[in-house]
Enzyme design. Structure first.
Site, PDB file in Angstrom:
ATOM      1  CG  ASP A 303      44.275  45.231  41.281  1.00 53.40           C
ATOM      2  OD1 ASP A 303      44.324  45.963  40.618  1.00 53.40           O
ATOM      3  OD2 ASP A 303      43.978  43.664  40.982  1.00 53.40           O
ATOM      4  CB  THR A 305      41.387  42.311  37.999  1.00 51.44           C
ATOM      5  OG1 THR A 305      41.346  43.704  37.164  1.00 51.44           O
ATOM      6  CG2 THR A 305      40.924  41.091  37.718  1.00 51.44           C
ATOM      7  CG  ASP A 540      43.745  39.709  42.565  1.00 46.60           C
ATOM      8  OD1 ASP A 540      44.113  40.715  41.726  1.00 46.60           O
ATOM      9  OD2 ASP A 540      43.064  39.049  41.544  1.00 46.60           O
TER      10      ASP A 540
END
Length: 797
Positions: A303, A305, A540
């Site tokens: 991912d 970010t 996250d």
């Protein structure tokens, strides 16, 4: 469902006295099973296991035979148990320190005050507050909702989030995908839905470990072989030996050699040492096998970010569009920030700049959803404002504004659009007429060490896939800045096929994906796995939970949502993506070193079986006493195996652990057994027709020297690639045996003699010849070429 802003609950929650009552009468959220073994379970597991049971049985038999001096091998049982218990208790203590940092917390309202409490402290009738990304830890009934959407896919497989209204039931194990709210706990502890599922299954399945499966297969075969082989040997020796005690002594010697007494211990030590090493780097491994998983991964899904970038979002600028003034934009953004009860990091970055709310009255809101890619708020007399992905919110005729957004995304900036409509907010359906108000430019900071880390993984043969919910151009630009190879091969996920085979084909040729929904992330992981890839997923946020759960190895950030941390196998508590190369290094160390140790122990079992067969055919005394084989095992396997199991080793990992071990160890054991047998027969023939005790001792001493010498050659072969310390280790083991042979008390205890003349020559020739054959085995037998030295160094290692 868009909802009218809910009033604050009239209930102030439980009082302190009510909480204490419920804690006292068992209405608390206590778990039925601990996450780790108790001290009693650890002690029992390390003492009462099949290997120890066999060794203790053999010890009892050698005492019955009247040879307590041959019971030296029972020390292996004691050391295995003590070391195993000590290491596991130490590992449990270290991991509990990290688990405290990763422990799930719940926000409750008690006596009118909001506070975070440990989930074990929740009680029936507690009012639990929910925000996006929170995992529900008890069952309950919804009290208030701000567009609350619950994802129950981990429980039911239901693909779409479910709207929850006041009075609806929510289940533990689900998580908040959008919106916020509160609920009253109705079922806690063993009564909750998640705990009932756990009770039915007793415990979650452990992740698959090729090492664990291979070691278990070896143990099953040997445990099956040892009893019948020992009985047949005993029968043969009863015909040879004058006393049944001597026949039993020889049988115990063979059986001791067949038992892989230290294999389980050294395997556990390697795993535990890996977990402890990761713990010191603030990486919490949920299982011992976690350290093995990343070393086998060939595809790493990222991912953007929090992994490629630091996760810190900073506000860049707001660019007014059309006829809107900067003041119009400022008022609208400040109103949106003030009206969001649970701002995500993006809205928090906006709120940090626009903190002077204009006092606009909120009519209803629609929280941000990763699937929709936008949020919305309707203000009384001012229309509805939509905030989210430009390519979703732009109208077809917004050509000029769309071009401006494209310029910014090409620069790697994260671009959001604020747009307005006169139409009221209507249940997640965008109105046909929307007017762009402003472009919001946000800054993502690429991690300083990202390029080095990605280059490392690429050098190790791990392919990288960047899958993000952001605009594909932004993601591709950030990936290029971070050094992700082939980042120009990018695609908007809205054009991805739904068929798994077709999706796998696209994944084979594309590196960067933007506008990926949570369920597409899950489908992409599944498509890669369908092609035989071992997939790790990092993330996250709540949008990563499904992919984290389905991947072979889920890796969550410590600052991430409770749901993502709950399903991941590895949690990076300090959010350092740079820890992953160390995880890979630890995994490689465990896999490669356990393979070396397994080669030693299976070779020992193989030559014991060969010698047992030859005894049955030849009909002579067994060539070893139990104490001889204890000495050989200690110097050629046990002590050096301990060093090898814990030594640094970042060689490339190959599949086929069990096949390689068998293909090397069985022929190596056969060579060692036959060579030792020939030397033993030659030494026996040097004596009289009726062997005296001293002549038998000479023959057995020759066999001991020969087998130890070949064992040390095998040690050197399985230790490749060679280093000076490995050669010194083998030499030290040989030197220790020489000391035993030179020291009279030790030589007398082990009933060893110093061979003379031609017997020494036979020993040297046998070791040299057998050693040459053993050295050639990796070259002659397909599929067992010894470990190849990796070309890449671990960053920072």
């Amino acid at each position: 469902m868009s909802t009218t802003t809910s009033p604050e609950p009239t209930s102030s929650g439980l009082s302190s006295r009510e909480v204490e009552e419920r804690l006292g009468d068992g209405r608390a959220n206590t778990s039925t099973e601990g996450t780790s073994r108790t001290t009693t379970q650890i002690v029992v597991a390390n003492i009462f296991n099949p290997v120890n049971a066999i060794m203790l049985t053999l010890f009892a038999l050698i005492l019955i035979a009247g040879y307590p001096a041959d019971g030296l091998f029972v020390g292996v049982v004691i050391s295995n148990s003590v070391i195993g218990i000590t290491q596991e208790l130490y590992a449990r203590r270290e991991l509990k320190k990290l688990e405290l940092l990763n422990a799930p917390m719940a926000t409750v309202r008690r006596s009118g005050v909001e506070a975070e409490v440990a989930v074990e402290q929740l009680v029936e009738d507690d009012i639990v507050l929910l925000a996006p990304g929170d995992q529900l830890v008890v069952d309950g009934e919804v009290l208030t909702t701000e567009g609350l959407e619950i994802d129950e896919s981990l429980l039911t497989g239901e693909a779409d989030p479910i709207d929850k209204g006041i009075g609806d039931e929510v289940l533990s194990g689900s998580f908040v995908s959008a919106g916020s709210g509160s609920y009253r706990a109705t079922r806690v502890g063993a009564k909750s839905y998640a705990n009932q599922l756990a009770e039915e299954a007793k415990r979650f399945d452990l992740v698959y470990s090729e090492l664990r499966a291979g070691i278990n297969a070896i143990l099953r075969v040997l445990v099956f072989l040892i009893p019948p082989a020992s009985i047949l040997l005993l029968i043969a020796l009863l015909d040879v030996e004058d006393r049944w005690q001597d026949a039993l002594q020889g049988t115990v010697a063979a059986a001791v050699a067949m038992v892989p007494d230290g294999l389980v211990l050294l395997t556990s030590l390697a795993f535990v040492a890996g977990v402890i090493s990761l713990a010191r780097r603030q990486a919490l491994a949920k299982e011992l096998a976690t350290v093995e998983l990343l070393a086998r991964v060939d595809t790493l899904c990222l991912d953007k970010t929090g992994t490629i970038t630091t996760g810190d979002i900073s506000f860049g600028a707001a660019v007014a569009l059309g006829s809107h003034s900067d003041q119009d934009v400022s008022d609208a953004l400040a109103a949106l920030a003030a009206g969001d009860p649970n701002p995500n990091p993006t809205m928090a970055a906006v709120a940090a700049v626009y903190d002077q709310a204009p006092g606009w009255a909120v009519v209803r809101t629609e929280p941000f959803s990763s699937a929709r890619k936008w949020s919305a708020t309707e203000f009384e007399g001012r229309g509805t404002y939509y905030f989210g992905a430009p390519d979703i919110l732009f109208d077809d005729d917004d050509d000029e504004e769309r071009a401006r957004a494209s310029v910014e995304t090409a620069l790697g900036k994260r671009v959001l659009l604020l747009t307005r409509s006169d139409a009221p907010l209507d249940d997640r359906v965008l109105p046909e007429q929307r007017h762009p108000v402003a472009l919001i430019l946000l800054e993502d900071t690429v991690r300083e060490d990202a390029a080095e880390i990605f280059q490392f993984f690429t050098d190790q043969g791990v392919q990288l896939k960047v899958i993000s919910g952001d605009n594909v151009d932004t993601v591709a630009a950030v990936a290029e800045r971070a050094g992700v190879p082939s980042s120009s091969a990018s695609l908007d996920a809205r054009s991805l096929p739904e068929d798994e085979a077709e999706l796998a084909e696209v994944l084979n040729t594309t590196t960067v994906f933007g506008r990926v929904t949570p369920h597409q992330k899950r489908a992409m992981v599944g498509a890669l796995q369908s092609q035989g890839h071992v997939v790790a997923m990092t993330g996250d946020g709540v949008n990563d939970v499904l992919a984290l759960k389905d991947s072979d190895m889920g890796i969550a950030m410590g600052s991430g949502s409770s749901a993502s941390r709950g399903v991941a196998q590895l949690v990076l508590l300090d959010n350092r993506f740079a820890t992953l190369p160390e995880v890979l290094a630890q995994g490689r160390k465990v896999i490669n070193n356990i393979e070396r140790v397994a080669n030693l122990f299976v070779t020992k079992a193989a030559y014991a079986v060969i010698l047992t067969i030859l005894i049955g055919i030849q009909g002579v005394e067994f060539p070893f006493l139990p104490r001889h084989l204890t000495l050989i095992g200690t110097f050629s396997i046990g002590l050096p195996g301990l060093f090898l199991a814990l030594a640094p080793n970042v060689n490339l990992v190959r599949p086929g652990f069990l096949q390689r071990v068998v293909r090397f160890s069985v022929p190596a054991g056969a060579v060692a057994g036959v060579a030792t047998w020939l030397v033993y027969l030659y030494a026996r023939n040097q004596g009289s027709d009726q062997l005296t005790v001293s002549e038998l001792a000479d023959a057995r001493s020759a066999a001991t020297i020969t087998l130890l010498g070949i064992g040390l050659v095998i040690l050197v072969v399985v230790s490749r690639p060679l280093r000076a310390w490995k050669v010194a280790l083998a030499a030290a083991m040989g030197g220790m045996y020489a000391l035993v042979l030179a020291w009279e008390p030790a030589r007398s205890y082990f009933e060893l003699t110093t061979p003379e003349g031609s017997i020494w020559t036979a020993c040297v020739v046998a070791v040299a010849a057998a050693g040459a054959v053993v050295t050639a085995i990796p070259l002659l037998v397909p599929g067992i070429r010894m470990a190849k030295q990796t070309t890449g160094a671990v960053p920072g290692g």
